[in-house]
Structures are given as C-alpha cells and as structure tokens.
Design a protein around this motif. Structure first.
Motif, PDB file in Angstrom:
ATOM      1  N   GLU A  65       0.835  -1.211   0.000  1.00 18.82           N
ATOM      2  CA  GLU A  65       0.000   0.000   0.000  1.00 18.82           C
ATOM      3  C   GLU A  65       0.866   1.256   0.000  1.00 18.82           C
ATOM      4  O   GLU A  65       0.574   2.225  -0.711  1.00 18.82           O
ATOM      5  CB  GLU A  65      -0.904  -0.003   1.228  1.00 18.82           C
ATOM      6  N   ILE A  66       1.958   1.235   0.801  1.00 16.77           N
ATOM      7  CA  ILE A  66       2.837   2.402   0.825  1.00 16.77           C
ATOM      8  C   ILE A  66       3.473   2.617  -0.542  1.00 16.77           C
ATOM      9  O   ILE A  66       3.596   3.750  -1.036  1.00 16.77           O
ATOM     10  CB  ILE A  66       3.905   2.235   1.913  1.00 16.77           C
ATOM     11  N   THR A  67       3.886   1.521  -1.201  1.00 18.95           N
ATOM     12  CA  THR A  67       4.485   1.642  -2.533  1.00 18.95           C
ATOM     13  C   THR A  67       3.490   2.218  -3.517  1.00 18.95           C
ATOM     14  O   THR A  67       3.815   3.101  -4.320  1.00 18.95           O
ATOM     15  CB  THR A  67       4.969   0.266  -3.010  1.00 18.95           C
ATOM     16  N   GLN A  68       2.234   1.733  -3.452  1.00 19.23           N
ATOM     17  CA  GLN A  68       1.220   2.275  -4.355  1.00 19.23           C
ATOM     18  C   GLN A  68       0.958   3.744  -4.084  1.00 19.23           C
ATOM     19  O   GLN A  68       0.811   4.546  -5.001  1.00 19.23           O
ATOM     20  CB  GLN A  68      -0.076   1.475  -4.213  1.00 19.23           C
ATOM     21  N   GLN A  69       0.933   4.123  -2.786  1.00 16.64           N
ATOM     22  CA  GLN A  69       0.719   5.534  -2.465  1.00 16.64           C
ATOM     23  C   GLN A  69       1.871   6.385  -2.974  1.00 16.64           C
ATOM     24  O   GLN A  69       1.663   7.478  -3.496  1.00 16.64           O
ATOM     25  CB  GLN A  69       0.556   5.700  -0.964  1.00 16.64           C
ATOM     26  N   ASN A  70       3.111   5.876  -2.848  1.00 13.31           N
ATOM     27  CA  ASN A  70       4.255   6.637  -3.358  1.00 13.31           C
ATOM     28  C   ASN A  70       4.176   6.790  -4.857  1.00 13.31           C
ATOM     29  O   ASN A  70       4.510   7.846  -5.410  1.00 13.31           O
ATOM     30  CB  ASN A  70       5.560   5.941  -2.968  1.00 13.31           C
TER      31      ASN A  70
ATOM     32  N   GLU B 137       1.413  12.440  -9.329  1.00 10.33           N
ATOM     33  CA  GLU B 137       0.438  13.499  -9.066  1.00 10.33           C
ATOM     34  C   GLU B 137       0.645  14.657 -10.039  1.00 10.33           C
ATOM     35  O   GLU B 137       1.761  15.120 -10.253  1.00 10.33           O
ATOM     36  CB  GLU B 137       0.592  13.983  -7.628  1.00 10.33           C
ATOM     37  N   TYR B 138      -0.455  15.095 -10.614  1.00  4.84           N
ATOM     38  CA  TYR B 138      -0.419  16.173 -11.602  1.00  4.84           C
ATOM     39  C   TYR B 138      -0.810  17.480 -10.923  1.00  4.84           C
ATOM     40  O   TYR B 138      -1.859  17.562 -10.283  1.00  4.84           O
ATOM     41  CB  TYR B 138      -1.380  15.844 -12.742  1.00  4.84           C
ATOM     42  N   HIS B 139       0.046  18.456 -11.038  1.00  2.00           N
ATOM     43  CA  HIS B 139      -0.225  19.759 -10.454  1.00  2.00           C
ATOM     44  C   HIS B 139      -0.945  20.619 -11.500  1.00  2.00           C
ATOM     45  O   HIS B 139      -0.348  21.000 -12.518  1.00  2.00           O
ATOM     46  CB  HIS B 139       1.084  20.439 -10.035  1.00  2.00           C
ATOM     47  N   TYR B 140      -2.204  20.890 -11.246  1.00  2.00           N
ATOM     48  CA  TYR B 140      -2.978  21.698 -12.179  1.00  2.00           C
ATOM     49  C   TYR B 140      -2.490  23.147 -12.124  1.00  2.00           C
ATOM     50  O   TYR B 140      -2.197  23.683 -11.048  1.00  2.00           O
ATOM     51  CB  TYR B 140      -4.466  21.638 -11.830  1.00  2.00           C
TER      52      TYR B 140
ATOM     53  N   GLU C   5       7.918  22.890 -14.581  1.00  7.61           N
ATOM     54  CA  GLU C   5       8.563  23.017 -13.279  1.00  7.61           C
ATOM     55  C   GLU C   5       7.957  22.055 -12.261  1.00  7.61           C
ATOM     56  O   GLU C   5       8.687  21.442 -11.467  1.00  7.61           O
ATOM     57  CB  GLU C   5       8.435  24.454 -12.779  1.00  7.61           C
ATOM     58  N   LYS C   6       6.633  21.911 -12.274  1.00  8.24           N
ATOM     59  CA  LYS C   6       5.969  21.063 -11.288  1.00  8.24           C
ATOM     60  C   LYS C   6       5.994  19.587 -11.675  1.00  8.24           C
ATOM     61  O   LYS C   6       5.742  18.727 -10.835  1.00  8.24           O
ATOM     62  CB  LYS C   6       4.508  21.503 -11.116  1.00  8.24           C
ATOM     63  N   ASN C   7       6.268  19.278 -12.932  1.00  7.74           N
ATOM     64  CA  ASN C   7       6.325  17.892 -13.381  1.00  7.74           C
ATOM     65  C   ASN C   7       7.671  17.645 -14.042  1.00  7.74           C
ATOM     66  O   ASN C   7       7.763  17.526 -15.277  1.00  7.74           O
ATOM     67  CB  ASN C   7       5.183  17.588 -14.361  1.00  7.74           C
ATOM     68  N   PRO C   8       8.761  17.611 -13.273  1.00 10.66           N
ATOM     69  CA  PRO C   8      10.095  17.466 -13.865  1.00 10.66           C
ATOM     70  C   PRO C   8      10.311  16.054 -14.396  1.00 10.66           C
ATOM     71  O   PRO C   8       9.574  15.122 -14.082  1.00 10.66           O
ATOM     72  CB  PRO C   8      11.031  17.778 -12.691  1.00 10.66           C
ATOM     73  N   GLY C   9      11.365  15.902 -15.183  1.00 14.77           N
ATOM     74  CA  GLY C   9      11.709  14.584 -15.721  1.00 14.77           C
ATOM     75  C   GLY C   9      10.701  14.074 -16.715  1.00 14.77           C
ATOM     76  O   GLY C   9      10.386  12.883 -16.741  1.00 14.77           O
ATOM     77  N   MET C  10      10.163  14.970 -17.552  1.00 14.25           N
ATOM     78  CA  MET C  10       9.181  14.564 -18.540  1.00 14.25           C
ATOM     79  C   MET C  10       9.836  13.632 -19.557  1.00 14.25           C
ATOM     80  O   MET C  10      10.861  13.967 -20.138  1.00 14.25           O
ATOM     81  CB  MET C  10       8.604  15.810 -19.229  1.00 14.25           C
TER      82      MET C  10
END
Length: 887
Positions: free
Chosen positions: A389-394, A400-403, A783-788
């Motif tokens: 569960e922790i792995t899935q949460q990570n 997570e997408y920052h709108y 900036e909010k989604n690095p490593g695209m």
C-alpha cells in the motif's frame, strides 16, 4: 442607489480596503460605541488599537488569498483593480503584501500575517490562544475515542475471533497444567530443603509462580484485579530476561500460602535492593553468579513470555483458581500487543544459564505452548500488505499532476460588455423605422448584446414574408451605417428573425472568464473545451468527446491558432496526463512547439510534414489494438473498458491491466500535409474519423485554406463538428458549413460554432489566450512535473515512418518497371532529362516524366530548375545501397 457620491465613496472604500469594505461600516459603528462606553478605561484604547492592526493585516491576508502577490504590481494598480472588481485587499492589503512577501516570500508573508492576527486576537480577547487549542484538542480526542468505541462495537468478527482465541487458550492451559504437575512432582523429589526455602522466599518476594500471579491470602484477594495485573506487568518488565524454574508442586503451593502474606513486604524490599545494586549492561552469567537465593531472576528467565501475559494462571492448580482464570483473562482485552511482546522476548537466552539450574522443567512446556495460529506469518503478511500500500501511495504521489493556477491567466479589462442601453434603443428604433419605410412592419421584441455583436429580434406582422427581410440586408446595412450585418431567419426555437449588428465597442473574452464560470467548473468530462461566449454573453463549454471530431477553418488571422490554444489550455486545466494524452502536428513549426515539455504529450510536437503521416498511421494502429482489446474484454467502448479494469479482481501474482487514456490528435495546418502526402494523410484521417470515437481517439483539424482539394469529401463527411471563422467568400463558407454566413463574420475570434446536434450554427466570440499566458502555463507544468519522458516506442515508429516516406516516396509496387535502369543510366551519364529517358527507353513523355518524379522522390536527382537539366545527387554505390534497402 447612492448616486454619484455613493459610487465615489464605494469605489474609494473598495480601493483602500478591498473586500473588507463590506464590513467596514459595521466595524466603525461597533468600535465607536465600544470606545464611547469605555472612554475612561485605558485598556479599551489598547484593544481598539489591536483591532485596527488586526483589520489592516486581515486586508493583507485577503489580498494573498484572492489575488495573490505579484512583484511588479504597484499601489495604484492595487487601488484600480480592487475598486473596479471589488476584490482583494485594496491598498492596505497591497502594502502588507509588498512589505512582507518581498522580504520573506509568499510563505513567509502568510506566516507573519497569521502570527500578527493571532497576537491581535489575544490582545483583544485577553485570553490564551494555547488554552483554546488545548480545549479543541481534548474535544477531538474525545470524539476519536467515541468513534473508536462505536467502531469496535460494530465489529462482530473481532468478537468471534476473540472468543475463539480464549477457547484455544483454555484448551492449551489444561494440557500444560497436566504436564507441569508431572514435572513439578519429579522436581520435588530432586530438590533439597534449601531449594524449597529459596523457592518459598522468591514466591514471597515476587508473587509469581511459573509466570502466574498467586493470590492465596485474604489481603491479596481484596486487591483490585487491574492493580494486581499492573504490578504483574511491571515486575515482568523489570525481570524480562530472567529464568524461571518450575520447582514447585501442588503441595509447596499450599504450604507457602500462610507465609506469603506475612513476608510479602520483606520480600519486595529485598528484591528492590538487589535490583538497585546490580550494575547495568552486565552479562547474564555474571548476573546469575551475583544473584542471591532470593533473586527471582532464574525462575522467570525461562518462563514463556507469551504464556506469562496471555495465560496468567496456567500453573495455578488449586481448584478455586480455575474459577478465577476466566476473570483474569478478561482483563487482557487486547491480546495483539501481548503477542508482539512475547515474540520480542522469545530469544535463545537459555544457552547462558548455568548447569545448576534445571532446564528440563520448562523446556517441554515451552515446546508444547507453540501458538498454532502462526501469528508471525500473519504479522509478516500484514507487513507485506502495508508495504505494498505504501508503494502504491508513493507511486500515486510521484504521478500526481499539479494543475496550473488560474492566476497565470489574465483578467478582462473590466469594461461593460457591448454598447450602452441608450445606443441599443436608438439602433432598435432606427431598424424598425427602416423596415417600415420599405413596407415591412416588424416589432423589436428583444435585444441581446454580446461581446462583439448585438442581435435584434424582430417579429414580423401577419402576412410578411421572411424573404422580404432577408432581401433588405443591404438597405439595412446602409441605414445603420455598419460594416456588415448577418440575418438569421428565423432564429431556431423562436418566432422571430434575428439581425446581428456589430458593436461600436468590442469586448475581448478572456479565457480566464470561461474557466472560472460555473459551466466549466461543473463540467464532468475531462475533454471540456471552453469555446467562448454566445451572442447573449453566456459562456459556452462543450465536450470534445461528444463532437467527436472537429474541423476548424478560416482565413489567415481570423483566430484559428488562438482557438486551438484555448482548446489545449482547457484540457490542461481539466485533465491529468493519466486521463488524456495529446499528439500535436504543427507543420508551421512555430505555433504548437511551445507545448514541448508538458506531461500530456505522447511524443514531441511533430513539425516535419513527412513524419505527420507516420503519427496518424500510429494512431490508426493504436485504434485497432484498442478495438482488439475491447473484444477480448467484451466491452464496447473506452469508458466501459476502464470501468471493468478498475472493478475487476486480480489474482495474486498478476498485474492489473492499465487504464487507457483518451487521445486527442491536433493538426494545426492540414493544407501543408495534403501537399506532401495527400493519399496517406487522407486515408489515415478518414479511418480515424470513422472508427476512433469508441476507442477514445479524437481529431482536431485546422486549416486556413478551406478548398475542396484540402477539405475533401471524405474528410468533410466524417467530421461532424465544424467551427468556421471569417472567410473571404461564400464558396469557402459552403465548403466548411454547407451554407453561407462565414463570409459575414468580423474576424478576431468571431466564429460560427456548428457542433454535432445543433440545427444551425451558433455565433460566438471565441475566448482569447495570449502567447505569454501559454508560455507561463507550460513553464509551470514543466517546473511542477520534472523529468518529462516521451514514449520512445511511438517516437521511433513515427520517425521510421517519416524516413521511409521521405526517402522512398511511393512504394516499390507503384514504381515504374524502368525505375532501376533509368536510375543507373542517369548516374552513368551524370545528367538527367525527360527527353533523354524518352529516347533511351522509347517511351512517351508522361511515362518518362513520372519516372523522373519517382527518381526525384528517391533522392537520385534534384528538383527541376526550369529549362536546365536536373542535378544528379547519388553515386552508383549509393544507388545500389538504396536498391538493396528499399527494393
């Protein structure tokens, strides 16, 4: 209601205080009454000063929460913005923002403002803030305890498991009692009198036998059972690593009963003194060597900790003790922590015990007390589940997408929409008089003033033909002195004729206005598209998935690229990359390349027209793969597949199938693609337009040349939704919409919106988003989604298709039979002309020209240069390599 003076006061109040101007008059009255009633109290003035400070810093907090802080904003801009829109914190809030956030940043500004507000509240109320927090904390803890109790009461399965565990413990306890009675009898024969006295003193000092609490005296029986149990646990913690020897029998227990109560106090004193004198971290051997005969460490060291806590009366063999066993076991309402403690204490310490200590007494008992429930395995499996569960949460957190925030978009200018009411009344009267002069009696029933166009609804009298009004379009234009008008006869759903007249003052519709509207916020679709505002000023939001494909056409500068930008930005504000993916094709290179770096892209923006056909062909392949997957799972469309995948049960060891995202393919200039590869592009577009709706793939195609050789009949038949911007002629309008009307548009976002399901096109003013706003949104997402990372497999397929299409031209089956011989002949002669091929192979001009075009597509010869012969670009070796690779 307040007139000019009231409006000026209101504007000044909002400019100075922002939103708090609504409550400022009430605060003034309350503050004045408070000071008047406490005029002789100096504390009242201190509280009034604290209230003033609280009000000023509250303006700063409101400014940060509503408008945010921009370093380039001046005090005059704060005043004008807050007075115009009645928002923010005014000049006071702006001053607080500038003074705090410029030095400490936005986060520091929030902290400073909140601290000042708390201090001001403490000064005003003369009460401790932490006392209030502690009260709230106590209330929350009480609610949590009540909720936990209610939850435990509603768990019948836990109660059942608890009863089963109690029954198992009772059964094991009876078996151990019988075994230990035999062991104690054997040990009694071997023990001498000194050993019996030592054991008696140890029982007096500790009150424990075989990990069980003895209560033989009346004084001990009168104690509360919880108190006895707590003393029991404290003693166990103090001697957790000691050894317990089962050297007592039933007779010894009965003989010691009379001495236990009298010497208990002395025994506890001796045990405590010996515990204090013992140094820390001493090895077990030294500890046992130093221990006196009264030390209880040997007896308890070998005892089973699990048995010690869970069955506290196992070795108590008196007939009356069995009645107390269920009562003592009821005190341990939570066996789970006890089992954990027992597992921690189950260490092989018995190896360090001297030989003089009998080990055979408790070893069989410990071997027979194994827990048949395999609690260790249960705990390990629980730990593994928690780790999963922790792995899935990570993973979820990583994805997570920052709108992007709405503050990245600009507001409107705040001016009133359209012309004034007086101007509209005059125009309506003039329109009615003009038609009356030509013998057409009408009545103006309604006027709808939009951002750029006003529609006057006319209801003709009985017997007046609609065609009479339509034929008077030029006369109406002359009398109203407008550049152009558009007549909608009749208006769909109304018994009226609409005459659309341009406004003298145009109002730009900013994209932020549409995104903030209730229509867009409440839209459930991930493909919601903020189109603009209709002729009545109402926001229009549509769903791309219901179109399902869209054709956008119009002349240069009419607003096509801006419309595409609003569509893309609407998706970025509404959908995450897991839900929607984009493929952008931009032969103009400069329009859509700014979006490189956003997480929604499958591949970088395709700018090579030869690779665009490869991207469309990949979409066709993806569509067919999706349909095969749908058939495998017995579903009909993308929504059913995702719901089924999300709800299905997956066996252990297998991975859940991934959900499929919706795909939007955007082509900014179709005309250029139709020039480079018309056959492949048209076939791919037609296949996607016909089948891709259920697979979740949607096409958005734009072109500035709405001619029949670009928007062919097949493309037009499979694109049910259209948007027409201003065009130069009615022919182009009919090509797009199958009707006239687009030639009457004003340009700059003025459009005819004709989605699937509309009876007639609706006139809208498209939303506007500038290049600076688009750049700021893309920078925020990068900036909010690095490593695209793009999909390398798709990118490789597109590049391969582009290379093969660019170097090979047409396929090998379409090449002429003389293609290879003609290539060798031209390379040998080092010059190329159509006449030379005619004479060499004795063929006609058309066939020779076709062979020359094929050689040009293959890169053997260059393009034609008027009357000069073509240049030969390949050598003989390069041509041989080309033949081996492509033929």
């Amino acid at each position: 209601m307040g007139g000019v003076v009231g409006a000026a006061i209101s504007k000044a109040s909002f400019g100075i205080m922002g939103l708090l101007a609504y409550v400022f008059p009430v605060l003034i009255f309350v503050g004045a009454a408070f000071l008047v009633s406490n005029s002789k109290n100096p504390l009242a003035y201190k509280k009034a000063l604290a209230a003033l400070v609280f009000f000023v810093f509250l303006c700063g907090l409101v400014q940060l929460l509503t408008e945010g802080y921009m370093s380039s904003t001046t005090m005059s801009e704060y005043y004008s913005t807050c007075s115009t829109y009645r928002t923010g914190g005014g000049v006071l809030g702006g001053a607080i923002c500038i003074s705090t956030t410029s030095a400490f940043g936005v986060a520091g500004g929030y902290v400073i403002i909140i601290l000042v507000l708390l201090i001001s509240l403490i000064l005003i109320t003369q009460k401790s803030f932490f006392g209030f927090v502690f009260c709230i904390w106590d209330a929350v803890c009480a609610l949590a305890r009540d909720g936990h109790d209610m939850y435990m009461e509603g768990q019948p399965e836990r109660d059942l498991r608890k009863e089963l565990r109690v029954q198992e413990r009772r059964q094991r306890r009876e078996e151990r009692q019988a075994q230990r009675v035999r062991e104690l009898e054997e040990a009694l024969v071997q023990e001498n009198n000194d050993g019996e006295e030592t054991a008696a003193k140890e029982k007096k000092s500790t009150g424990f036998l075989e990990g069980t609490l003895l209560v033989p005296s009346e004084a001990k029986k009168k104690k509360n059972r919880k108190t006895v149990l707590r003393d029991h646990k404290k003693t166990a913690e103090g001697i957790k690593n000691d050894t317990a020897t089962d050297t007592d029998s039933v007779a010894v227990v009965s003989d010691m009963t009379s001495d236990f109560a009298g010497n208990a106090e002395h025994g506890e004193t001796v045990r405590q003194d010996q515990k204090d004198e013992m140094p820390e971290n001493m090895p077990v051997e030294n500890t046992m060597a130093m221990a006196s005969p009264q030390t209880p460490m040997f007896e308890i060291h070998r005892a089973e900790p699990e048995e010690f806590y869970q069955e506290p009366s196992d070795s108590y063999v008196q007939p009356t003790a069995e009645q107390d066993v269920p009562e003592l076991s009821e005190c341990y309402s939570e066996p789970e922590p006890v089992e954990t403690y027992a597992e921690v204490q189950q260490e092989p310490v018995s190896e360090n015990v001297p030989e003089s200590v009998p080990q055979s007494e408790t070893r069989p008992a410990s071997q027979s007390v194994k827990n048949p429930k395999s609690s260790k395995q249960e705990i390990e499996s629980g730990i593994q589940n928690i780790q999963k569960e922790i792995t899935q949460q990570n993973e979820v957190v990583k994805r997570e997408y920052h709108y992007p925030p709405l503050k990245l978009l600009k507001r409107g200018d705040g001016k009133s929409q359209g012309d004034s009411d007086e101007h509209l009344r005059k125009t309506a009267k003039k329109l009615q008089d003009t038609l009356h002069n030509f013998g057409v009696n009408v009545t103006v029933t309604n006027v709808s003033c939009g951002p750029t166009v006003t529609r006057y609804e006319l209801q003709p009298e009985m017997g007046v033909k609609v065609s009479k009004i339509v034929n008077l379009a030029d006369d109406i234009k002359l009398n109203l002195a407008t550049p152009d008008i558009r007549i909608e006869a009749p208006i769909p759903g109304k018994a009226a004729v609409g005459i659309e007249v341009p406004n003298k003052e145009n109002h730009a519709v900013m994209l932020r206005e549409i995104l903030q509207s209730q229509e867009f916020q409440s839209a459930k679709s991930r493909l919601s598209f903020a189109v603009g505002k209709d002729i009545a000023g109402k926001p229009v939001v549509t769903d791309i998935a219901k179109m399902p494909h869209l054709l956008i056409a119009g002349a240069t500068g009419s607003g096509k690229s801006v419309c595409i930008n609003t569509l893309i930005v609407s998706i970025l504000y509404k959908a995450s990359p897991e839900d929607v993916k984009l493929i952008m094709i931009d032969p103009k290179v400069v329009e859509l390349s700014v979006y490189n770096g956003i997480p929604h892209l499958f591949i970088p923006v395709v700018t090579d027209p030869k690779k665009a056909a490869g991207a469309l062909n990949w979409a066709v392949t993806e569509m067919m793969n999706r349909y095969n997957t749908f058939a495998e799972y017995s579903v009909r469309n993308l929504q059913e597949y995702n719901r089924k995948v999300e709800g299905m049960r997956i066996p252990e060891g297998e991975e859940r199938p991934e959900k499929m995202p919706q795909i939007v393919i955007i082509v900014d200039e179709l005309a250029d693609l139709m020039m480079v590869a018309p056959g492949e592009v048209e076939d791919a577009i037609c296949r996607l337009a016909q089948l891709a709706r259920a697979a979740g793939i949607h096409l958005i195609i734009a072109t500035q040349r709405p001619s029949v050789n670009v928007i062919t009949g097949l493309i037009k038949a499979n694109m049910p939704s259209r948007i027409a911007f201003s065009v130069s002629s009615g022919v182009d309008s009919r090509t797009i919409l199958d009707m006239n009307g687009a030639e009457k548009l004003l340009g700059k976002g003025d459009m005819l919106f004709y989605p699937q399901g509309y009876q007639k096109p609706a006139r809208l003013q498209g939303a506007f988003v500038s290049d600076e706003e688009v750049s700021s949104i893309v920078d925020f997402l990068a900036e909010k989604n690095p490593g695209m990372q793009y999909n390398s497999q798709i990118e490789q397929q597109v590049n391969t298709a582009g290379m093969s299409g660019g170097t090979g031209g047409s396929s090998a089956d379409d090449r002429d039979a003389y293609f290879v011989e003609a290539g060798k002949f031209i390379i040998e002669k080092e010059k190329a002309s159509i006449g030379m091929l005619q004479r060499m192979f004795k063929i006609g001009f058309n066939r020779a020209a076709r062979i020359m075009d094929q050689l040009c597509d293959a890169g053997v010869v260059g393009p034609e240069e008027g009357t000069k012969p073509r240049k030969v670009l390949m050598s003989a070796e390069e041509f041989e390599n080309y033949i081996e690779e492509y033929l």
